[in-house]
Scaffold this motif. Structure first.
Motif, PDB file in Angstrom:
ATOM      1  N   UNK A 188     -15.175 -25.511 -51.448  1.00  0.00           N
ATOM      2  CA  UNK A 188     -13.918 -25.430 -50.696  1.00  0.00           C
ATOM      3  C   UNK A 188     -14.029 -26.172 -49.371  1.00  0.00           C
ATOM      4  N   UNK A 189     -15.145 -26.025 -48.684  1.00  0.00           N
ATOM      5  CA  UNK A 189     -15.308 -26.666 -47.382  1.00  0.00           C
ATOM      6  C   UNK A 189     -15.492 -28.167 -47.501  1.00  0.00           C
ATOM      7  N   UNK A 190     -16.139 -28.649 -48.581  1.00  0.00           N
ATOM      8  CA  UNK A 190     -16.376 -30.073 -48.706  1.00  0.00           C
ATOM      9  C   UNK A 190     -17.288 -30.580 -47.619  1.00  0.00           C
ATOM     10  N   UNK A 191     -17.037 -31.813 -47.148  1.00  0.00           N
ATOM     11  CA  UNK A 191     -17.814 -32.439 -46.074  1.00  0.00           C
ATOM     12  C   UNK A 191     -19.297 -32.523 -46.405  1.00  0.00           C
ATOM     13  N   UNK A 192     -19.622 -32.542 -47.677  1.00  0.00           N
ATOM     14  CA  UNK A 192     -21.033 -32.658 -48.055  1.00  0.00           C
ATOM     15  C   UNK A 192     -21.370 -34.120 -48.335  1.00  0.00           C
ATOM     16  N   UNK A 193     -22.529 -34.372 -48.918  1.00  0.00           N
ATOM     17  CA  UNK A 193     -22.917 -35.728 -49.283  1.00  0.00           C
ATOM     18  C   UNK A 193     -21.913 -36.268 -50.284  1.00  0.00           C
ATOM     19  N   UNK A 194     -21.459 -37.495 -50.059  1.00  0.00           N
ATOM     20  CA  UNK A 194     -20.356 -38.033 -50.863  1.00  0.00           C
ATOM     21  C   UNK A 194     -20.735 -38.220 -52.325  1.00  0.00           C
ATOM     22  N   UNK A 195     -21.982 -38.593 -52.600  1.00  0.00           N
ATOM     23  CA  UNK A 195     -22.416 -38.901 -53.960  1.00  0.00           C
ATOM     24  C   UNK A 195     -23.662 -38.070 -54.251  1.00  0.00           C
ATOM     25  N   UNK A 196     -23.732 -37.549 -55.484  1.00  0.00           N
ATOM     26  CA  UNK A 196     -24.859 -36.685 -55.833  1.00  0.00           C
ATOM     27  C   UNK A 196     -26.177 -37.447 -55.842  1.00  0.00           C
ATOM     28  N   UNK A 197     -26.154 -38.733 -56.266  1.00  0.00           N
ATOM     29  CA  UNK A 197     -27.366 -39.538 -56.323  1.00  0.00           C
ATOM     30  C   UNK A 197     -27.503 -40.338 -55.029  1.00  0.00           C
ATOM     31  N   UNK A 198     -28.430 -39.997 -54.135  1.00  0.00           N
ATOM     32  CA  UNK A 198     -28.531 -40.713 -52.862  1.00  0.00           C
ATOM     33  C   UNK A 198     -29.012 -42.146 -53.002  1.00  0.00           C
ATOM     34  N   UNK A 199     -29.538 -42.517 -54.166  1.00  0.00           N
ATOM     35  CA  UNK A 199     -30.037 -43.874 -54.365  1.00  0.00           C
ATOM     36  C   UNK A 199     -29.026 -44.784 -55.053  1.00  0.00           C
ATOM     37  N   UNK A 200     -27.844 -44.265 -55.368  1.00  0.00           N
ATOM     38  CA  UNK A 200     -26.845 -45.069 -56.056  1.00  0.00           C
ATOM     39  C   UNK A 200     -26.213 -46.071 -55.095  1.00  0.00           C
ATOM     40  N   UNK A 201     -25.566 -47.088 -55.668  1.00  0.00           N
ATOM     41  CA  UNK A 201     -24.918 -48.125 -54.855  1.00  0.00           C
ATOM     42  C   UNK A 201     -23.792 -47.542 -54.018  1.00  0.00           C
TER      43      UNK A 201
END
Length: 835
Positions: free
Chosen positions: A457-470
């Motif tokens: 609900x709050x969001x504002x987390x890391x945008x993509x689950x894989x930090x190594x993705x493009x």
């Protein structure tokens, strides 16, 4: 004839800069038709320049591509610092750390003084002057003379002084930035400067070391901010529009300084990563465009001087800047109120050109937060409906989530509704006023699912689950940046043209910049003549302490009578069947909280007026329906304000303890026979004649009235210690009906007093027939005791000696008998003179 002096460009543009500074403090989105905008545009129309240029500048202002014209000092929000040598920078930074620590201590001191002043209540006489008794009470409560002088000298008294001190404390805590100006970095040591700057960590103060050139412009130079991010259309960067604006700005405002912003936002909008070769090459290309319009030197008034500095907060808000100078993008979410819970412009453009539809939905869920229950694993509508929530309640919950409320507020009683919680779930709505997550726990939702739902609900987390993705590299934010990436990006601009560049040392949200990053950035600044900024940081708290604080917040938000391990099972057939939670057994489970037992709104009790040592005491009691004590009130007559307040709050504490189940016996054992003034003779009470303190009197009175503690009552003509059974106890004859009516509150019963009240004495109410029946039902025959001889009580009392009321000085017994002018002790035989 005197020669006529020509006005400088700064003097000609001064009225326009003053109007622009006023306009900058308003909201640009609604200010193009405001009075501030009209004044600025009217001033722009009076300039001696082409009308096409004025139209171009007005359009750029309305689109948010440029800011109004400002003085340099107002544009960057700071004055130019006094120049110092590189050798003195280390000492200046250390001094700033010392000042910051002193500010923190000052703020704490102001807050402590404010707390002390708010606790003072000084009574005054008819002339408005404090009384001697009030000042004495204040000093006895711990206030010193200096504190009293502050309270009395401040208009408005102690509370006004406390308010003023809290304002001073807030001002002392405000974060600030120390600005230092270095003429060169020749003698500077990156290691020593990093060590000195590291002392600022956790002191809520920032540091900005500016590299000053000999030809640096003054604070009144005409300046505006250029937002490169606003030149990006739906798919391409509007290079021609940028060139056209620069041409008109150059011809309209001679000697103009442009603060460049939005460079990293432009790179993200094109789907390029900040820390990539392609991103740095694109930044170099844009820098080449700007260089075409740069002045040859500081004396060249036909060109523009560019700088990658930090704009003032007003300028950042007015242009809605997404990145500043050469720093990475600040956030993926729009900061304007009307665009709440929406992507920023550069993030939305990056998604359109570099992400698939599935990736866009995933990023939206992770960044913006869930907008419906079906987007939250474990909180789907079907699952919650099976647990008893109605569709109407779930609709209200989803609307609350879409409005931006957190999970705990979306499932509170004010959203779910009392009817659903009470009738459908069989729970008390009062338990979920502020903590809706407790309702989810009652519905059987696990702690892990609630935590994941809160994050969704709050969001504002890391945008993509894989930090190594493009895509993760494209969404490179300032809070994730590394020192090496920021330095490489800044040098890609420095290689094109030599302009002032401010490099910000990257730091995490919950921690200050590391010493290693500080030394790396100082080395880059020394080698390339860069300015350096260190953001203010919050105090670093131990991770274990943070975990315990979070756990304490959860415990504090849990209702006292609620047990997290208890759940509600889904209804087997009809959801309309109420679901009940059994109350916890606080006697068997020591980990559960005691439930507070509320008194009825209309309650019984009595008021006892007495004097203890000449001081009047009014004792008020309130009772539960079963007649047990539930609350007390203690009022003193003409006592000091501090003492009265202390007694009132003491009574509140005792009342809360009684309502939470603390036995009255515990309070009686703790407070009877305590000794302090006032003490002495008690008048107005028919059971207690003397007391060693106010508390001794009160709890002896309560013990006699509610616990039948006749051993704590005292009457005249009893045992030598003054204690024992007194008159009016249960052993005397039963009261008459007229006396019984006096023991019932006519106000409580609203006048409904029966006229046939009879009090039966427990000892005399047993009839002979009752005794006969009990003997017949007994398994063993009754035992006949031998008759006792008849004793004449009057003759027995007449035979007893008439003891005096004084104690024997030899043995201490109260057995002195008067005999012809002397007193003889029956216990030890000593003779005492009585006259």
């Amino acid at each position: 004839m005197a020669q006529r002096r020509t006005k400088q460009p700064t003097q000609l543009l001064a009225p326009l800069m003053a109007a622009g500074e006023i306009w900058l403090k308003t909201d640009r989105s609604a200010s193009m038709n405001s009075a501030e905008a009209t004044d600025y545009l009217n001033g722009l129309a009076t300039l001696d320049c082409e009308s096409n240029a004025k139209s171009t500048i007005t359009n750029a202002l309305s689109k948010g591509r440029i800011s109004p014209l400002l003085p340099l000092g107002a544009a960057i929000g700071s004055v130019s610092p006094a120049p110092i040598s590189s050798g003195g920078a280390e000492m200046a930074i250390a001094e700033a750390a010392t000042v910051a620590a002193a500010r923190a201590a000052t703020a704490q001191g102001f807050a402590s003084l404010a707390d002390a002043l708010e606790g003072l209540s000084i009574d005054t006489d008819d002339d408005g002057l404090p009384t001697a008794d009030a000042l004495t009470d204040a000093l006895r409560c711990g206030a010193d003379a200096d504190l009293l002088e502050i309270a009395l000298s401040t208009p408005g008294g102690p509370r006004a002084a406390a308010t003023a001190l809290r304002k001073q404390a807030a001002a002392a805590r405000d974060t600030g930035t120390v600005h230092l100006g270095l003429t060169n970095w020749s003698d500077a040591s990156a290691e020593k400067l990093a060590d000195a700057s590291n002392r600022l960590a956790g002191l809520r103060i920032g540091l900005q070391v500016n590299h000053l050139s000999r030809t640096a412009p003054n604070a009144k130079s005409p300046t505006l901010i250029l937002n490169l991010g606003a030149y990006f259309d739906d798919k391409t960067f509007a290079e021609e529009t940028l060139r056209s604006d620069l041409v008109d700005l150059k011809s309209t405002f001679p000697g103009l300084i442009i603060i460049v912003a939005g460079l990293a936002a432009t790179i993200m909008s094109e789907g390029l990563a900040f820390d990539s070769l392609q991103g740095r090459n694109r930044a170099t290309e844009i820098a080449v465009i700007l260089k075409e319009y740069q002045a040859a030197d500081a004396k060249d008034k036909s060109g523009i001087q560019f700088a990658f500095l930090r704009p003032s907060p007003d300028a950042v808000a007015w242009l809605n800047l997404e990145s500043i100078g050469v720093d990475p993008v600040q956030s993926l979410i729009s900061t304007t109120e009307e665009d709440e819970n929406r992507f920023s412009k550069c993030a939305g453009l990056a998604l359109n050109c570099a992400a698939t539809e599935g990736q866009r939905q995933d990023v939206a869920l992770r960044v913006l937060g869930a907008r419906s229950l079906d987007q939250i694993d474990g909180l789907e509508r079907n699952r919650l409906s099976e647990r008893g929530l109605t569709n109407e309640a779930l609709d209200r919950v989803e609307q609350a989530i879409r409005d931006g409320l957190p999970l705990r507020s979306a499932f509170s009683r004010w959203v779910v509704g009392d009817d659903t919680i009470k009738k459908r779930l069989g729970l008390a709505p009062e338990a979920f006023e502020t903590d809706g997550e407790a309702l989810l726990r009652a519905l059987g939702i696990s702690a892990r699912e609630i935590e994941e739902g809160r994050a969704a609900v709050e969001g504002r987390r890391r945008a993509v689950s894989d930090p190594n993705s493009e895509l993760a590299h494209i969404f490179y934010l300032a809070r994730q940046a590394k020192a090496g990436a920021c330095i490489r990006f800044a040098l890609s601009i420095k290689e094109v043209f030599d302009v002032p560049i401010l490099l910000t040392v990257p730091s995490k949200e919950a921690a200050a910049a590391s010493r290693q990053d500080l030394q790396l950035c100082f080395s880059a600044a020394i080698e390339n003549d860069l300015s350096l900024r260190i953001e203010p940081s919050k105090p670093v708290i131990n991770a274990t302490v943070l975990e315990r604080l979070a756990e304490a917040e959860k415990r504090a938000s849990t209702p006292p009578a609620f047990v997290q391990s208890q759940t509600i099972a889904a209804p087997p057939t009809k959801p309309e069947v109420p679901i009940h939670i059994q109350a916890p057994d606080t006697k068997t489970d020591p980990n559960t909280y005691a439930a507070r037992r509320r008194l009825p709104d209309r309650r019984k009790g009595y008021i006892q007026k007495s004097t203890v040592g000449g001081h009047k005491v009014y004792l008020h009691t309130g009772e539960f329906d079963n007649g047990s004590l539930g609350e007390i009130f203690i009022d003193m007559h003409k006592e000091g304000a501090a003492f009265r307040s202390l007694m009132n709050n003491f009574a509140i504490a005792i009342s809360i303890g009684l309502q939470y189940g603390v036995p009255l016996e515990e309070f009686v054992d703790a407070f009877v026979f305590t000794r302090f003034e006032p003490a002495g003779e008690v008048t107005g009470n028919d059971s207690i004649k003397s007391a060693t303190s106010i508390l001794d009197y009160i709890f002896r009175e309560l013990a006699v009235s509610y616990l039948d503690r006749e051993d704590l009552a005292e009457m005249d003509g009893l045992s030598s210690d003054g204690l024992g059974k007194g008159e009016g106890d249960s052993t005397r004859n039963a009261p008459t009906p007229q006396e019984a009516v006096q023991l019932i509150s006519k106000g409580f019963s609203r006048g409904a007093i029966p006229d046939n009240i009879v009090f039966l004495d427990a000892a005399s109410s047993r009839t002979k027939d009752d005794e006969t029946v009990e003997q017949e039902l007994s398994e063993e025959p009754p035992v006949h005791e031998p008759e006792s001889p008849v004793v004449n009580l009057e003759s027995q009392q007449a035979d007893q000696p008439d003891y005096l009321g004084d104690a024997c000085p030899n043995c201490g017994h109260f057995t002195l008998v008067e005999d012809d002018g002397v007193a003889i002790c029956d216990a030890c035989g000593a003779t005492v003179q009585t006259a």
